[in-house]
Design a protein around this motif. Structure first.
Motif, mmCIF file in Angstrom:
data_model
loop_
_atom_site.group_PDB
_atom_site.id
_atom_site.type_symbol
_atom_site.label_atom_id
_atom_site.label_comp_id
_atom_site.label_asym_id
_atom_site.label_seq_id
_atom_site.Cartn_x
_atom_site.Cartn_y
_atom_site.Cartn_z
ATOM 1 N N HIS A 46 0.859 -1.180 0.000
ATOM 2 C CA HIS A 46 0.000 0.000 0.000
ATOM 3 C C HIS A 46 0.899 1.236 0.000
ATOM 4 O O HIS A 46 2.063 1.175 0.388
ATOM 5 C CB HIS A 46 -0.992 0.012 1.171
ATOM 6 N N PHE A 62 -1.897 -3.083 -3.403
ATOM 7 C CA PHE A 62 -1.611 -3.347 -4.809
ATOM 8 C C PHE A 62 -0.597 -4.472 -4.901
ATOM 9 O O PHE A 62 0.096 -4.780 -3.940
ATOM 10 C CB PHE A 62 -1.055 -2.086 -5.485
ATOM 11 N N MET A 67 2.855 0.363 -8.295
ATOM 12 C CA MET A 67 1.428 0.687 -8.349
ATOM 13 C C MET A 67 0.986 1.379 -7.057
ATOM 14 O O MET A 67 0.195 2.331 -7.090
ATOM 15 C CB MET A 67 0.611 -0.579 -8.593
ATOM 16 N N ALA A 68 1.494 0.931 -5.932
ATOM 17 C CA ALA A 68 1.138 1.537 -4.647
ATOM 18 C C ALA A 68 1.657 2.973 -4.565
ATOM 19 O O ALA A 68 0.954 3.878 -4.103
ATOM 20 C CB ALA A 68 1.693 0.705 -3.501
#
Length: 90
Positions: A46, A62, A67-68
């Motif tokens: 996260h 994620f 992506m996080a």
């Protein structure tokens, strides 16, 4: 009347509409972005946005840290625009 040309501290000529960066002693007002590993089997990360050590935003989990981190960046931008957009007159 004597007209003089005035300049800002950074050398810009002062004219109506100029934007001069304000110098502040409060240099610690920066957002810090973190990615936190929630689980390693499978990986779950996260993102967090912190200001002066306080967590302002915590994203969902994620599959990877990229992506996080991106989610944290997007979240703070969205939050700031939402808070401040109605304060700015066009």
């Amino acid at each position: 009347m004597i007209q003089t040309t005035r300049y800002a501290y950074d050398g810009q000529e002062l004219k109506p509409g100029i934007a001069v960066r304000h110098q502040t002693n409060n240099g610690s007002l920066t957002f810090d972005f973190f990615v936190v590993l929630d689980s390693d089997s499978p990986d779950a990360w996260h993102g967090e946005v912190r200001l002066r050590g306080r967590t302002l935003i915590r994203t969902n989990s994620f599959a990877n840290e990229a992506m996080a981190g991106k989610a944290a960046e997007d979240a703070i931008l969205e939050r700031l625009v939402g808070i401040l957009a109605d304060q700015i007159e066009d």
